[in-house]
Design an enzyme around this catalytic site. Structure first.
Site, PDB file in Angstrom:
ATOM      1  N   HIS A   1      21.740 -34.042  -3.800  1.00 28.31           N
ATOM      2  CA  HIS A   1      22.899 -33.858  -2.996  1.00 28.31           C
ATOM      3  C   HIS A   1      23.061 -32.512  -2.364  1.00 28.31           C
ATOM      4  O   HIS A   1      22.616 -31.226  -3.064  1.00 28.31           O
ATOM      5  CB  HIS A   1      24.218 -34.065  -3.967  1.00 28.31           C
ATOM      6  CG  HIS A   1      24.253 -35.508  -4.235  1.00 28.31           C
ATOM      7  ND1 HIS A   1      24.759 -36.254  -3.258  1.00 28.31           N
ATOM      8  CD2 HIS A   1      24.298 -36.178  -5.558  1.00 28.31           C
ATOM      9  CE1 HIS A   1      24.800 -37.697  -3.781  1.00 28.31           C
ATOM     10  NE2 HIS A   1      24.734 -37.484  -5.058  1.00 28.31           N
TER      11      HIS A   1
ATOM     12  N   ASP B   1      15.024 -41.579 -10.720  1.00 27.79           N
ATOM     13  CA  ASP B   1      16.122 -41.842  -9.835  1.00 27.79           C
ATOM     14  C   ASP B   1      16.938 -40.699  -9.249  1.00 27.79           C
ATOM     15  O   ASP B   1      17.939 -40.260  -9.193  1.00 27.79           O
ATOM     16  CB  ASP B   1      17.337 -42.429 -10.879  1.00 27.79           C
ATOM     17  CG  ASP B   1      18.250 -43.103 -10.215  1.00 27.79           C
ATOM     18  OD1 ASP B   1      18.009 -43.366  -8.991  1.00 27.79           O
ATOM     19  OD2 ASP B   1      19.317 -43.517 -10.902  1.00 27.79           O
TER      20      ASP B   1
ATOM     21  N   LEU C   1      14.899 -39.791  -0.793  1.00 33.00           N
ATOM     22  CA  LEU C   1      14.279 -38.776   0.028  1.00 33.00           C
ATOM     23  C   LEU C   1      15.368 -38.209   1.023  1.00 33.00           C
ATOM     24  O   LEU C   1      15.318 -37.189   1.551  1.00 33.00           O
ATOM     25  CB  LEU C   1      12.826 -39.028   0.651  1.00 33.00           C
ATOM     26  CG  LEU C   1      11.846 -39.477  -0.197  1.00 33.00           C
ATOM     27  CD1 LEU C   1      10.593 -39.947   0.446  1.00 33.00           C
ATOM     28  CD2 LEU C   1      11.454 -38.365  -1.263  1.00 33.00           C
ATOM     29  N   ARG C   2      16.207 -39.163   1.148  1.00 35.10           N
ATOM     30  CA  ARG C   2      17.483 -38.755   2.080  1.00 35.10           C
ATOM     31  C   ARG C   2      17.001 -38.833   3.397  1.00 35.10           C
ATOM     32  O   ARG C   2      17.929 -38.390   4.394  1.00 35.10           O
ATOM     33  CB  ARG C   2      18.153 -37.546   1.849  1.00 35.10           C
ATOM     34  CG  ARG C   2      18.727 -37.296   0.305  1.00 35.10           C
ATOM     35  CD  ARG C   2      19.611 -38.337  -0.126  1.00 35.10           C
ATOM     36  NE  ARG C   2      20.486 -37.858  -1.493  1.00 35.10           N
ATOM     37  CZ  ARG C   2      21.100 -39.153  -2.101  1.00 35.10           C
ATOM     38  NH1 ARG C   2      21.083 -40.292  -1.368  1.00 35.10           N
ATOM     39  NH2 ARG C   2      21.684 -38.498  -2.964  1.00 35.10           N
TER      40      ARG C   2
END
Lengths: 326, 426
Positions: free
Chosen positions: B310, B306, B64-65
């Site tokens: 980005h 997965d 989820l960053r």
């Protein structure tokens, strides 16, 4: 999904020159024939032809190089182009963003062609994919992937000495794994239809499934040199010593160094080539490098003619496009 | 709030249900599957005729960053993408910044996700502090803070003694480990499968045995410690065989595969397509076949997204200089459905690998439509075509090798605890 080869234009001509892979034999031969005409230019007192007058060519070297850059510069100047030399400290530009930003800046300066050298495989493809449509890209070496102009000057040198390609056996010796030169040579040689290409080296310096490229693999130098017409020695980078690839320079030279004794296994008229810069006493002995069968210095002077040929063909194709549009 | 979903084909593999049925929901729970009970009057009806109604998907691995890399995405954007993909439960690996090695970080992730309220987010705790592979984390305290399982993300635990102790400790406290099989020495320098394509392109390779060597090490330790271990995502046919044999021998080991590896191979990298820069790398056709067979034979019991969103720049560079990973939450279901269209796995079994099987790996009661279960539901139109592109993706990351692909099957509604958290064109 089938991707169109970005270096070939709609008419099947060279738009960019990024790799020798997938380029038809006829186009490769055209480059060699063109270079033949340009060798005369270097011998004249006025060493210039006006083919690219008014064009601006930028040498973008993200990796240091003296010879390749110089020959490109000389070739461009002999074609009367303006040349911009840009040496970029690669450590500051490993990020894609700055690479793209730099391209935008050069586009704004109205460059027509980029000559690119970069430490990353695929860098020239990346640049060709992202530049403005009027800009042409020539790969002057990208990582371990390709160095097509070096391969073509080697083809040119081979043809000048051996004539036709069809009956030749050629051995490439040394660090194939990290060599962009070797990959480009293999593609060019198989396309030009030589009888056999051999790669010779320990398994640690040969990439996996290299035989898929159409070569025969040898681990023993004398066996691999038997009956060959052309021997291409590759440079062994010092940094390969630090890994577990080879035990020492001494053992490497013992097994794969080209000495007069080893050279005797090849055909008596075999020529010895090296893309330079050579490591005397590591991959080749001085007796061989400076000996009568060596054509190493000739390769360097052929480099100018071949690069003139490639630049003029590509720019000529581009002028053709622009003529059709107007 | 009472809700009725009527006319859909209900597939609930955990209960062996595959039939046209109505589904009633009350108080956030499923109250009936089949004929609507007399006297049930819904506040809202969802017409699911022509659609498939299944449990909300359970994704074992999605990044989820947040915290730490919010320029690539955050819990808000990525749980929106999850809901749009029909995912109602997802596990996020501990390689956040700061690392999920303290209860504070685990709590932060859970609380932010609860505020967003679109999907249930289960943090995975770090096995070793800072993912450095040197000591073991307070796994029990982390599990009390909501960590559903433990992993060292992409980071190796090179020291086998540390790994052994971590597994013994996890076994003593009935904790699940999720381990990614990759020998660091063989893999670190590479960016593509070591083989014909990496040789042609001059890219540093990651050999197949970077995966199988680590699988062998892990299986030996599972055998000796009894730790419940999940290995994945896998990329090689041989690793599937090794794990299949271990399962036959009774080892408590499960396996998963990420969706791109079931559809792509090393060939898709040509020429230098950075969207296909993944870790583990895309491998050969034979490996892809082995992964599909592993799924068909029940050795591999979970498909994960997965998901790795980005920023644009991360993929704009020469291949090896780009960051690995693909955005995948929204393509997980339709790309999985392709496997049933292609006759590799029957539809109910396929749905099981996206719902109750991964839930079983985590030891949670999700992924079913059982009476009384939390109403986490995915409704999708199996016949609807859509094209993957920046205009159709809700994730912050548009980095996917499937850009431009026309996919069949689209999520129309997602319910989390009885609330509608996604409605297509709604």
């Amino acid at each position: 999904m089938i991707q169109r080869d970005i270096q070939i234009d709609e008419s099947g001509r060279l738009r960019h020159f990024l790799t020798t892979e997938g380029v038809k034999r006829q186009l490769l031969t055209e480059i060699l024939d063109h270079a033949e005409n340009f060798t005369a230019v270097g011998n004249r007192s006025i060493k210039k032809v006006p083919l690219l007058r008014g064009s601006t060519i930028a040498n973008l070297f993200f990796e240091p190089s003296t010879r390749t850059r110089t020959t490109f510069e000389l070739a461009a100047k002999r074609l009367s182009a303006d040349v911009l030399n840009i040496n970029i400290n690669s450590s500051a530009t490993t990020k894609g963003e700055s690479l793209l930003d730099m391209l935008r800046n050069l586009e704004a300066m109205h460059c027509d062609m980029f000559i690119v050298r970069h430490a990353q495989s695929g860098a020239a493809h990346f640049i060709a994919r992202h530049v403005a449509p009027h800009i042409r890209v020539i790969n002057a070496g990208d990582g371990s992937h390709a160095h097509p102009t070096q391969a073509m000057l080697d083809m040119f040198t081979i043809r000048r000495h051996k004539g036709a390609f069809a009956d030749l056996r050629i051995a490439i010796v040394g660090d194939i794994m990290h060599s962009r030169v070797a990959r480009s040579q293999i593609h060019a040689l198989t396309t030009l239809g030589v009888q056999e290409v051999r790669v010779i080296g320990p398994q640690t310096l040969l990439p996996r499934k290299v035989e898929n490229l159409g070569v025969h693999v040898y681990h023993d130098l004398p066996a691999g040199l038997a009956d060959v017409d052309v021997i291409i020695m590759l440079r062994l980078q010092r940094e390969r010593m630090t890994g577990a690839l080879i035990p020492s320079e001494r053992e490497y030279f013992e097994l794969y160094g080209l000495t007069p004794e080893k050279l005797a296994f090849a055909k008596p008229d075999a020529i010895v080539m090296h893309p330079g810069p050579i490591n005397r006493g590591v991959e080749i002995s001085s007796e061989v490098a400076d000996g009568p069968q060596s054509v190493i210095l000739e390769q360097v002077s052929n480099g100018i003619a071949i690069r003139m040929a490639i630049m003029s063909i590509i720019m000529g194709n581009r002028f053709g496009d622009m003529g059709e549009q107007s | 709030m009472k809700l009725r979903i009527h006319g859909g084909r209900v597939i609930d593999p955990a209960n062996g249900i595959d039939m046209i049925a109505d589904l009633c929901i009350e108080g956030g729970r499923i109250t009936s599957v089949g004929v609507t009970p007399e006297g049930f009057s819904a506040d809202r009806e969802i017409d699911a005729s022509g659609s498939i109604v299944c449990p909300g998907l359970v994704d074992l691995q999605a990044r989820l960053r947040e915290p730490g890399q919010s320029h690539k995405g955050n819990i808000d954007t990525e749980t929106t993408a999850a809901a749009a993909g029909g995912v109602t439960t997802l596990c996020c690996p501990p390689d956040t910044d700061p690392v999920t090695d303290t209860p504070a970080v685990a709590n932060l992730i859970r609380e932010l996700a609860e505020l967003c309220g679109r999907t249930r987010v289960l943090p995975i705790g770090a096995i070793t502090p800072g993912l450095r592979g040197e000591q073991i984390c307070e796994m029990v305290i982390l599990s009390q803070a909501g960590c559903i399982a433990f992993s060292n993300a992409e980071h190796p635990i090179s020291n086998t003694e540390v790994l052994r102790r971590a597994m013994e400790y996890a076994a003593s406290h009935d904790l699940t480990l999720l381990l990614r099989p990759q020998d660091p020495w063989l893999a670190t320098a590479g960016c593509a499968h070591e083989g014909a394509v990496s040789t042609r392109l001059g890219l540093p390779g990651i050999p197949e045995f970077a995966e199988t060597l680590e699988v062998a090490r892990l299986l030996t330790l599972v055998d000796r410690t009894g730790a419940r271990t999940h290995i994945g995502p896998l990329s090689t046919a041989r690793a599937v065989q090794m794990i299949g044999r271990a399962q036959f021998d009774g080892l408590p080991v499960s396996a998963s595969v990420a969706i791109p590896h079931l559809h792509l191979t090393e060939m898709d990298i040509s020429d230098f397509n950075s969207q296909c820069h993944l870790r583990p790398p895309l491998r050969t056709q034979r490996d892809q076949e082995g992964l599909r067979q592993g799924l068909a034979k029940g050795v591999v019991t979970a498909i994960c997204s997965d998901h790795q969103p980005h920023d644009v720049d991360a993929k704009l560079a020469p291949f090896a200089a780009t960051e690995p990973g693909a955005s995948g939450l929204e393509t997980l279901l339709p790309l999985s459905l392709r496997l049933s269209d292609q006759g590799i796995v029957a539809l109910p079994d396929l749905i099981a690998t996206l719902t109750c099987y991964p839930a079983r790996i985590l030891g949670i009661p999700s992924g079913t439509l059982s009476h009384g279960a939390s109403a986490n539901i995915c409704i999708f139109d199996p016949e609807q075509y859509w094209t993957v592109g920046p205009e159709t993706l809700l994730s912050y990351g548009h980095n996917t090798p499937f850009l431009g692909w026309e996919l069949k099957g689209r999520v129309t509604h997602t319910l989390l605890e009885g609330r509608l958290v996604h409605e297509l064109n709604g």
